[in-house]
Motif scaffolding. Structure first.
Motif, PDB file in Angstrom:
ATOM      1  N   LYS A  57      11.038   5.858  -3.226  1.00 62.45           N
ATOM      2  CA  LYS A  57      11.368   4.485  -2.842  1.00 62.45           C
ATOM      3  C   LYS A  57      12.857   4.167  -3.037  1.00 62.45           C
ATOM      4  CE  LYS A  57      10.251  -0.293  -4.068  1.00 62.45           C
ATOM      5  NZ  LYS A  57       9.232  -1.179  -4.646  1.00 62.45           N
ATOM      6  N   ARG A  71       8.676  -4.318   6.106  1.00 62.62           N
ATOM      7  CA  ARG A  71       7.666  -5.222   6.673  1.00 62.62           C
ATOM      8  C   ARG A  71       8.203  -5.965   7.897  1.00 62.62           C
ATOM      9  NH1 ARG A  71       3.580  -5.575   2.510  1.00 62.62           N
ATOM     10  NH2 ARG A  71       4.163  -3.773   1.247  1.00 62.62           N
ATOM     11  N   CYS A 106      10.401  -2.894   0.398  1.00 66.53           N
ATOM     12  CA  CYS A 106       9.343  -3.721   0.991  1.00 66.53           C
ATOM     13  C   CYS A 106       9.776  -4.628   2.135  1.00 66.53           C
ATOM     14  CB  CYS A 106       8.711  -4.579  -0.089  1.00 66.53           C
ATOM     15  SG  CYS A 106       7.990  -3.636  -1.438  1.00 66.53           S
ATOM     16  N   ASP A 139       4.459   1.114   3.227  1.00 62.97           N
ATOM     17  CA  ASP A 139       5.748   0.481   3.550  1.00 62.97           C
ATOM     18  C   ASP A 139       6.966   1.284   3.116  1.00 62.97           C
ATOM     19  OD1 ASP A 139       5.421   0.047   0.795  1.00 62.97           O
ATOM     20  OD2 ASP A 139       6.433  -1.901   0.859  1.00 62.97           O
ATOM     21  N   ASN A 140       6.797   2.104   2.099  1.00 65.57           N
ATOM     22  CA  ASN A 140       7.913   2.937   1.618  1.00 65.57           C
ATOM     23  C   ASN A 140       7.350   3.939   0.617  1.00 65.57           C
ATOM     24  OD1 ASN A 140       8.524  -0.046   0.084  1.00 65.57           O
ATOM     25  ND2 ASN A 140       8.196   1.706  -1.247  1.00 65.57           N
ATOM     26  N   ASP A 155       1.443  -0.450  -0.355  1.00 63.54           N
ATOM     27  CA  ASP A 155       2.746  -0.777  -0.923  1.00 63.54           C
ATOM     28  C   ASP A 155       3.166   0.309  -1.908  1.00 63.54           C
ATOM     29  OD1 ASP A 155       5.027  -2.046  -1.683  1.00 63.54           O
ATOM     30  OD2 ASP A 155       4.073  -3.931  -2.257  1.00 63.54           O
ATOM     31  N   ASP A 156       4.204   1.035  -1.571  1.00 61.53           N
ATOM     32  CA  ASP A 156       4.767   2.076  -2.435  1.00 61.53           C
ATOM     33  C   ASP A 156       3.851   3.294  -2.604  1.00 61.53           C
ATOM     34  OD1 ASP A 156       6.667   0.090  -2.733  1.00 61.53           O
ATOM     35  OD2 ASP A 156       6.659   0.086  -4.926  1.00 61.53           O
ATOM     36  N   HIS A 185       1.909  -0.689  -5.695  1.00 64.75           N
ATOM     37  CA  HIS A 185       3.171  -1.177  -6.262  1.00 64.75           C
ATOM     38  C   HIS A 185       2.905  -1.577  -7.715  1.00 64.75           C
ATOM     39  CE1 HIS A 185       6.567  -3.933  -6.821  1.00 64.75           C
ATOM     40  NE2 HIS A 185       7.050  -3.632  -5.622  1.00 64.75           N
TER      41      HIS A 185
HETATM   42 MG    MG Z   1       6.929  -1.322  -1.090  1.00 63.93          MG
END
Ligand code: MG
Length: 481
Positions: free
Chosen positions: A315, A92, A88, A294-295, A48-49, A242
């Motif tokens: 992001k 996803r 996010c 995810d990003n 995540d991130d 994240h």
């Molecule tokens: Mg994310």
């Protein structure tokens, strides 16, 4: 001027620093079906991130990621692999369905992601990877952050997963403090009243985030060991790095990169545990593991956010730093180790996994993903030539081949919400200019015309759907009983 892109070749090299680049002739490699092994295990490790530049093997100078570095040496390091959104929830939705989130209603111009007061989620009509693999007898587990709806009907167990262990939305939500961003600089578990769930039950609140990466890993190892006799699909979606950043005692204050480095190095340890388990259970040759994010990095959190390396921005935006992800595929004796510069996307996992498993991908809807097997096995050029870059429900940019046209630009999440429209669009050659610095639009009107035609074709396939992110739970007014 010609509009045709140069023929793309798969340039593959060993992932080690200093190794010479060379073009590997395409070869017919043993695919799963040729090996008499029709149902490989499939593992997705989703961060995540995490920024493009945050792993050792992707060039970070101080974050130590020996397990991921080795995974890349043993497998394929993909340098042009994209998430399908820069935040996010839509990202996803895309990885789970192989469809751009504009098709499922999982992106919005009103709210960027789902929140604890959201009433929407991934519609039951969508078909997830887990659901697509089920007819082939796959055991399926979702461990980690879901963020596709926290109400029971949207949870992983109602989207094809046999089990779920994790947090239903982001680890920074349910903020209980009045100190705003201060809570992020010195995070404490009690500041974020995020629930930890098993299947559809809350088992801990607030989730102890200090131990969460370790516990996700233990759950993943247990799932692998318990399901080694049948094919399995494991979706391990870490909720870190994240912000707020949490790490276990063993990793705290150990990385030269500070707290962010501690967190990424713990994820690297987790990857090592998964790979070690596969080896220990003799599942190594029958399991494909994909690592990605995810990003891009949340740049507005300063040193608590990651780095997109040489890519622009992070992001929340449609420059490369927002959506290009550090991605590794590993499947010993099946995929040719090396560096793959072909384009790929999280959208492609569903169709690729279906092909590998001998499962049927949905045929009654548009699937935006493509089957990456030619690039994985070296049997042909990577089939992805186009990538659409949305922010919310707006198409901001399109990449075709090495060219990327930005019709609208806007900087990263929270940094500057001012939109700038471009006509002609900004045009960058990402092969020559991965940092998107040099606009070459005036020299390539033909390329722009070609990309505009692609936009028209794409937009003709869109069907209006309900915005799932705009829906909120109705608050009960206590005075009204
Ligand atoms: Mg994310």
């Amino acid at each position: 001027m010609k509009t045709k892109q140069p023929t793309r070749r798969a340039f593959i090299k060993t992932a080690g620093a200093g190794a010479a680049w060379f073009a590997v002739p395409r070869f017919l490699h043993a695919s799963s079906s040729l090996n008499g092994n029709p149902s490989p295990n499939l593992i997705v490790i989703f961060c995540d991130d995490l920024g493009y530049g945050d792993l050792g093997v992707f060039g970070h100078p101080t974050i130590r990621t020996p397990h991921l570095d080795r995974m890349a040496h043993e497998g394929q390091k993909w340098t042009n692999f994209y998430a399908a959104a820069s935040v996010c929830t839509p990202s996803r939705a895309a990885i789970m369905t192989g469809r751009l989130p504009i098709r499922s209603g999982m992106c919005s111009d009103q709210r960027r992601v789902l929140f604890p007061d959201s009433a929407g989620g991934l519609p039951s009509s969508e078909i997830t990877i887990a659901e697509a693999l089920k007819p082939k007898g796959y055991a399926t587990a979702c461990i980690g952050k879901w963020h596709l709806g926290h109400l029971p009907q949207f949870l992983p167990t109602n989207h094809g997963f046999d089990s779920y262990f994790g947090i239903p939305y982001s680890n920074d939500m349910d903020n209980t403090t009045k100190i705003g961003r201060e809570a992020f600089w010195r995070p404490k578990t009690e500041y974020f009243n995020v629930p930890l769930m098993r299947n559809e039950e809350i088992i801990e609140r607030p989730a102890d985030q200090n131990t969460i990466t370790k516990r996700y890993t233990e759950e993943a190892v247990k799932f692998i060991k318990e399901n080694k006799e049948k094919p399995f699909f494991l979706y391990l979606a870490h909720n870190l790095p994240h912000v707020p950043l949490f790490t276990s005692d063993h990793f705290r204050n150990t990385s030269p990169r500070g707290l962010y480095g501690d967190v990424v190095e713990e994820i690297d340890w987790s990857v090592g545990r998964i790979l070690e388990t596969l080896k220990g259970e003799s599942l190594d040759q029958n399991t494909m593991v994909v690592f990605t994010s995810d990003n891009g990095p949340w740049l507005t959190y300063d040193q608590h956010g990651g780095s997109a390396g040489l890519l622009r921005e992070g992001k929340g935006c449609t420059f490369e730093g927002g959506m290009r992800e550090p991605t590794i595929f590993r499947w010993p004796d099946h995929i040719k180790p090396g560096v793959v510069t072909d384009m790929g996307s999280t959208l492609d996992l569903l169709p690729t996994f279906c092909k590998l498993a001998g499962a049927d991908a949905p045929e009654d809807r548009v699937i935006d993903g493509v089957d990456l097997r030619p690039a994985l096995f070296g049997t042909g050029p990577g089939p992805r030539d186009l990538m659409f870059f949305y922010r919310g429900q707006q198409l901001y940019a399109v990449r075709k081949g090495e060219y990327k046209a930005h019709f609208t630009t806007e900087l990263s999440y929270y940094k500057d919400n001012k939109k700038t429209y471009h006509d002609p669009p900004l045009l960058y050659h990402l092969g020559h200019d991965p940092s998107e610095k040099y606009d070459i639009a005036k020299d390539h009107p033909d390329v722009i015309a070609d990309i505009r035609r692609e936009v028209e074709k794409h937009e003709a396939t869109l069907i209006p759907v309900e915005d799932q992110l705009a829906k909120r739970l109705v608050k009960i007014n206590k005075q009204d009983g």
